[in-house]
Motif scaffolding. Structure first.
Motif, PDB file in Angstrom:
ATOM      1  N   ALA A  48      -1.267  10.429 -10.044  1.00 38.01           N
ATOM      2  CA  ALA A  48      -0.425  10.094  -8.783  1.00 38.01           C
ATOM      3  C   ALA A  48      -0.166   8.597  -8.952  1.00 38.01           C
ATOM      4  O   ALA A  48       0.971   8.081  -8.548  1.00 38.01           O
ATOM      5  N   GLN A  49      -1.030   7.667  -9.078  1.00 40.14           N
ATOM      6  CA  GLN A  49      -1.087   6.360  -9.150  1.00 40.14           C
ATOM      7  C   GLN A  49       0.337   5.966 -10.149  1.00 40.14           C
ATOM      8  O   GLN A  49       1.243   5.158  -9.640  1.00 40.14           O
ATOM      9  N   HIS A  50       0.131   6.617 -11.319  1.00 41.21           N
ATOM     10  CA  HIS A  50       1.336   6.378 -12.070  1.00 41.21           C
ATOM     11  C   HIS A  50       2.701   6.809 -11.876  1.00 41.21           C
ATOM     12  O   HIS A  50       3.704   6.207 -11.800  1.00 41.21           O
ATOM     13  N   ALA A  51       2.679   7.940 -11.231  1.00 39.35           N
ATOM     14  CA  ALA A  51       3.978   8.615 -10.862  1.00 39.35           C
ATOM     15  C   ALA A  51       4.509   7.767  -9.545  1.00 39.35           C
ATOM     16  O   ALA A  51       5.784   7.784  -9.391  1.00 39.35           O
ATOM     17  N   VAL A  52       3.854   7.245  -8.917  1.00 40.23           N
ATOM     18  CA  VAL A  52       4.126   6.604  -7.625  1.00 40.23           C
ATOM     19  C   VAL A  52       4.818   5.543  -8.020  1.00 40.23           C
ATOM     20  O   VAL A  52       5.837   4.923  -7.557  1.00 40.23           O
ATOM     21  N   ALA A  53       4.044   4.570  -8.993  1.00 37.08           N
ATOM     22  CA  ALA A  53       4.450   3.292  -9.554  1.00 37.08           C
ATOM     23  C   ALA A  53       5.811   3.402 -10.109  1.00 37.08           C
ATOM     24  O   ALA A  53       6.814   2.622 -10.051  1.00 37.08           O
ATOM     25  N   ILE A  54       5.916   4.511 -11.129  1.00 36.18           N
ATOM     26  CA  ILE A  54       7.234   4.459 -12.066  1.00 36.18           C
ATOM     27  C   ILE A  54       8.398   4.849 -11.218  1.00 36.18           C
ATOM     28  O   ILE A  54       9.442   4.335 -11.452  1.00 36.18           O
ATOM     29  N   THR A  55       8.192   5.763 -10.282  1.00 41.89           N
ATOM     30  CA  THR A  55       9.417   6.318  -9.456  1.00 41.89           C
ATOM     31  C   THR A  55       9.544   5.214  -8.359  1.00 41.89           C
ATOM     32  O   THR A  55      10.838   5.162  -8.280  1.00 41.89           O
ATOM     33  N   LEU A  56       9.078   4.605  -7.660  1.00 41.09           N
ATOM     34  CA  LEU A  56       9.373   3.612  -6.961  1.00 41.09           C
ATOM     35  C   LEU A  56       9.832   2.314  -7.619  1.00 41.09           C
ATOM     36  O   LEU A  56      10.652   1.690  -7.019  1.00 41.09           O
ATOM     37  N   ALA A  57       9.486   2.194  -8.879  1.00 46.97           N
ATOM     38  CA  ALA A  57      10.187   1.147  -9.547  1.00 46.97           C
ATOM     39  C   ALA A  57      11.227   1.282 -10.203  1.00 46.97           C
ATOM     40  O   ALA A  57      12.351   0.584 -10.165  1.00 46.97           O
ATOM     41  N   THR A  58      11.591   2.508 -10.585  1.00 51.20           N
ATOM     42  CA  THR A  58      12.657   2.884 -11.632  1.00 51.20           C
ATOM     43  C   THR A  58      13.712   3.968 -10.815  1.00 51.20           C
ATOM     44  O   THR A  58      14.910   4.117 -11.297  1.00 51.20           O
ATOM     45  N   GLY A  59      13.188   4.736  -9.799  1.00 54.40           N
ATOM     46  CA  GLY A  59      13.744   5.749  -9.264  1.00 54.40           C
ATOM     47  C   GLY A  59      14.121   7.123 -10.374  1.00 54.40           C
ATOM     48  O   GLY A  59      14.873   7.870 -10.030  1.00 54.40           O
ATOM     49  N   MET A  60      13.334   6.991 -11.317  1.00 54.34           N
ATOM     50  CA  MET A  60      13.204   7.954 -12.537  1.00 54.34           C
ATOM     51  C   MET A  60      12.045   8.607 -12.713  1.00 54.34           C
ATOM     52  O   MET A  60      11.241   7.952 -12.626  1.00 54.34           O
ATOM     53  N   ALA A  61      12.024   9.728 -13.178  1.00 53.76           N
ATOM     54  CA  ALA A  61      10.571  10.428 -13.601  1.00 53.76           C
ATOM     55  C   ALA A  61      10.908  11.538 -14.607  1.00 53.76           C
ATOM     56  O   ALA A  61      10.778  12.678 -14.608  1.00 53.76           O
ATOM     57  N   GLY A  62      11.417  10.888 -15.908  1.00 53.62           N
ATOM     58  CA  GLY A  62      11.591  11.771 -16.858  1.00 53.62           C
ATOM     59  C   GLY A  62      10.629  11.477 -18.099  1.00 53.62           C
ATOM     60  O   GLY A  62       9.537  10.888 -17.709  1.00 53.62           O
ATOM     61  N   LEU A  63      10.808  12.154 -19.103  1.00 57.28           N
ATOM     62  CA  LEU A  63       9.564  12.256 -20.388  1.00 57.28           C
ATOM     63  C   LEU A  63       9.526  10.483 -20.442  1.00 57.28           C
ATOM     64  O   LEU A  63       8.222  10.098 -20.884  1.00 57.28           O
ATOM     65  N   ASP A  64      10.227   9.764 -20.704  1.00 55.71           N
ATOM     66  CA  ASP A  64      10.271   8.386 -20.892  1.00 55.71           C
ATOM     67  C   ASP A  64       9.284   7.583 -20.152  1.00 55.71           C
ATOM     68  O   ASP A  64       8.659   6.637 -20.191  1.00 55.71           O
ATOM     69  N   GLN A  65       9.403   7.891 -18.834  1.00 51.89           N
ATOM     70  CA  GLN A  65       8.516   7.559 -17.550  1.00 51.89           C
ATOM     71  C   GLN A  65       6.937   7.724 -17.749  1.00 51.89           C
ATOM     72  O   GLN A  65       6.381   7.302 -17.119  1.00 51.89           O
ATOM     73  N   PHE A  66       7.019   8.694 -18.630  1.00 50.06           N
ATOM     74  CA  PHE A  66       5.444   9.372 -18.567  1.00 50.06           C
ATOM     75  C   PHE A  66       4.971   9.112 -20.008  1.00 50.06           C
ATOM     76  O   PHE A  66       4.563   9.930 -20.812  1.00 50.06           O
TER      77      PHE A  66
ATOM     78  N   ARG B 125       0.861  -1.003  -0.135  1.00 49.10           N
ATOM     79  CA  ARG B 125      -0.038   0.016   0.103  1.00 49.10           C
ATOM     80  C   ARG B 125       0.891   1.261  -0.095  1.00 49.10           C
ATOM     81  O   ARG B 125       2.057   1.313   0.598  1.00 49.10           O
ATOM     82  N   VAL B 126       0.303   2.213  -0.591  1.00 53.90           N
ATOM     83  CA  VAL B 126       1.132   3.472  -0.659  1.00 53.90           C
ATOM     84  C   VAL B 126       0.026   4.730  -0.177  1.00 53.90           C
ATOM     85  O   VAL B 126      -1.015   4.773  -0.926  1.00 53.90           O
ATOM     86  N   GLU B 127       0.471   5.551   0.717  1.00 52.06           N
ATOM     87  CA  GLU B 127      -0.499   6.617   1.409  1.00 52.06           C
ATOM     88  C   GLU B 127       0.314   7.694   0.882  1.00 52.06           C
ATOM     89  O   GLU B 127       1.415   8.254   1.244  1.00 52.06           O
ATOM     90  N   LEU B 128      -0.596   8.761   0.143  1.00 52.45           N
ATOM     91  CA  LEU B 128      -0.231   9.925  -0.016  1.00 52.45           C
ATOM     92  C   LEU B 128      -0.942  11.194   0.640  1.00 52.45           C
ATOM     93  O   LEU B 128      -2.153  11.407   0.772  1.00 52.45           O
ATOM     94  N   ILE B 129      -0.070  11.814   1.552  1.00 54.01           N
ATOM     95  CA  ILE B 129      -0.539  12.977   2.262  1.00 54.01           C
ATOM     96  C   ILE B 129      -0.199  14.399   1.957  1.00 54.01           C
ATOM     97  O   ILE B 129       1.080  14.484   1.612  1.00 54.01           O
ATOM     98  N   GLY B 130      -1.254  15.120   1.668  1.00 52.12           N
ATOM     99  CA  GLY B 130      -0.825  16.267   1.062  1.00 52.12           C
ATOM    100  C   GLY B 130      -1.913  17.267   0.581  1.00 52.12           C
ATOM    101  O   GLY B 130      -3.088  17.178   1.109  1.00 52.12           O
ATOM    102  N   ASN B 131      -1.878  18.581   0.042  1.00 54.01           N
ATOM    103  CA  ASN B 131      -2.837  19.282  -0.317  1.00 54.01           C
ATOM    104  C   ASN B 131      -3.932  18.713  -0.909  1.00 54.01           C
ATOM    105  O   ASN B 131      -3.916  17.778  -1.765  1.00 54.01           O
ATOM    106  N   PRO B 132      -5.129  19.161  -0.593  1.00 49.99           N
ATOM    107  CA  PRO B 132      -6.130  18.628  -1.441  1.00 49.99           C
ATOM    108  C   PRO B 132      -6.269  18.506  -2.958  1.00 49.99           C
ATOM    109  O   PRO B 132      -6.920  17.572  -3.500  1.00 49.99           O
TER     110      PRO B 132
END
Length: 456
Positions: free
Chosen positions: A333-351, A305-312
């Motif tokens: 957010a679901q994709h951003a969490v998955a791709i960065t936890l899996a790869t440690g990267m967040a560039g254009l190829d990751q989206f 499980r992943v919990e995100l606590i932030g601005n509404p």
């Protein structure tokens, strides 16, 4: 006239006051830090325009517009095609926005440079404008664009209006009007003309249509100024009238945001630049996930499980577990969490479409839960990860890189431009473009910058 009669004297004067301010403000009135920030905004603008210039949806729009309006001499960043002026304004803004890599004004979440700069450079290739004139007009257009956003914040965006598009058209109109020397009455007309063309919906986020309204902002803003120059009149109170822009587009507009410290505080100094190509509220989430992944004592397959606590706004804009395309992943957010936890990267190829199609990543989407914290800024967030061992991992980002508290440096922005220009396949001389932007206030021909940014 009746429309304004019910307003107080202070409110009734808003359109006039803005027109007078834009008309009267000169380059000498701008502090050095404001002048420099305007150039930083342009470095980032060209970077993100390169990123999007070869996108398939941008290419589709370009080919259609070229078939409808052949000819022209307007530059298209990163490409060789020449366009008629209004199409150049629209397509460059669309390119700069399509990957959600553009700048962000805090707290309005407006992406302010694209609509204003695109209108000005399209104009500068048709009418000789000095670099000083363009930079002054850019600052003033962004100022009013963002002040309008603050007057509407937060109701406007929550209602579903895409604030970059709705406010951007005014910024573009006033910037273009300043650059071509409109008088006070004509600037007020330009505001009125822009008010008739202010539109864009948050529902379009994650689709190509989102960038269509962003492209319409400079197109329609430039048109508004050019029409005003020729005597095409707008209403007397387009902003403050009882059925004007502010009253219609917000539950309770804050008129004082338009005039408080006008000329004393500058919106461009509250502008931020993204290190990742996604909605700005995802920046702290991505940064937290990358930090968590640096701990090698756990593996991606252990995540329960992943919990995100932030601005509404984080939940409201990015709770998108059922995406199918890379375009949609920029605001998921679901994709951003998955791709960065899996790869440690967040560039254009990751989206990208390919990343979204990965079944291993998609399996993590349903595991993401949101917890609203109204006291949390849009630049901060906490990510908690529960592993199958029962262990919790947690990381809080108080201010994400690229935000007001941790801004990208000049060299960071130049590196971003260099990387994205190269990624686009462009052969332009990046060093020459960068130097032209840093020295723009000493140039007699602002349009020459766009020439350096194209393949013509």
């Amino acid at each position: 006239m009746d429309n304004c009669a019910a307003m107080t004297k202070e409110v009734r004067a808003v359109t006039q006051l803005i027109a007078e301010f834009v008309y009267a403000t000169e380059w000498a009135d701008l502090p050095d830090e404001v002048r420099h920030e305007a150039k930083r905004a342009l470095i980032n603008y060209f970077a993100v325009a390169f990123a999007g210039c070869k996108d398939s949806d941008i290419d589709t729009a370009m080919k259609l517009l070229k078939s409808l309006h052949p000819g022209g001499r307007g530059g298209f960043v990163g490409r060789s095609e020449a366009l008629v002026m209004l199409d150049a304004a629209a397509l460059n803004a669309m390119s700069a926005n399509v990957y959600d890599y553009d700048d962000t004004h805090i707290p309005t979440i407006i992406h302010p440079t694209g609509p204003v700069a695109s209108a000005l450079f399209a104009l500068a290739e048709e009418t000789k404008i000095s670099g000083e004139q363009l930079l002054l007009a850019l600052v003033l257009g962004m100022e009013i664009e963002c002040r309008l956003g603050k007057a509407l914040h937060p109701w406007h965006y929550q209602r579903g209006w895409h604030i970059t598009s709705t406010c951007g058209v005014f910024g573009a109109a006033l910037a273009a009007g300043k650059a071509i020397g409109l008088d006070v009455r004509q600037l007020a007309w330009a505001i009125g003309n822009a008010s008739a063309q202010a539109s864009g919906l948050v529902e379009t986020l994650g689709s190509a249509a989102k960038s269509l309204s962003v492209g319409n902002a400079p197109r329609n803003g430039l048109l508004s100024a050019l029409l005003a120059q020729r005597g095409f009149a707008g209403p007397e109170c387009p902003l403050e009238g009882t059925r004007g822009f502010l009253q219609v587009m917000s539950d309770s507009p804050k008129f004082d945001e338009l005039t408080h410290e006008l000329g004393g505080s500058w919106a461009v100094l509250a502008n931020t630049y993204k290190p990742y190509p996604c909605g700005v509220v995802l920046n702290p989430v991505i940064e937290a996930c990358i930090a968590l992944r640096a701990d090698k004592s756990w593996t991606y397959g252990q995540v329960c499980r992943v919990e995100l606590i932030g601005n509404p706004l984080l939940r409201e804009r990015t709770d998108r577990p059922h995406i199918k395309l890379g375009r949609e992943s920029q605001v998921s957010a679901q994709h951003a969490v998955a791709i960065t936890l899996a790869t440690g990267m967040a560039g254009l190829d990751q989206f990208s479409d390919a990343a979204v199609a990965d079944p291993v990543l998609r399996a993590t989407y349903p595991l993401v839960d949101f917890y609203d914290d109204p006291d949390c800024s849009v630049e901060s967030a906490t990510v908690r990860v529960l592993l199958d061992t029962g262990r919790y991992l947690e990381h809080r980002v108080a201010s994400a890189k690229g935000g007001l508290m941790a801004p990208l440096s000049d060299s960071d922005l130049v590196e971003k431009l260099t990387i994205l220009a190269k990624r686009s396949g462009s052969t332009i001389n990046v060093e020459a473009l960068v130097e032209a932007i840093w020295s723009l206030d000493r140039s007699e021909n602002a349009g020459a910058v766009m020439t350096l940014a194209t393949e013509r």
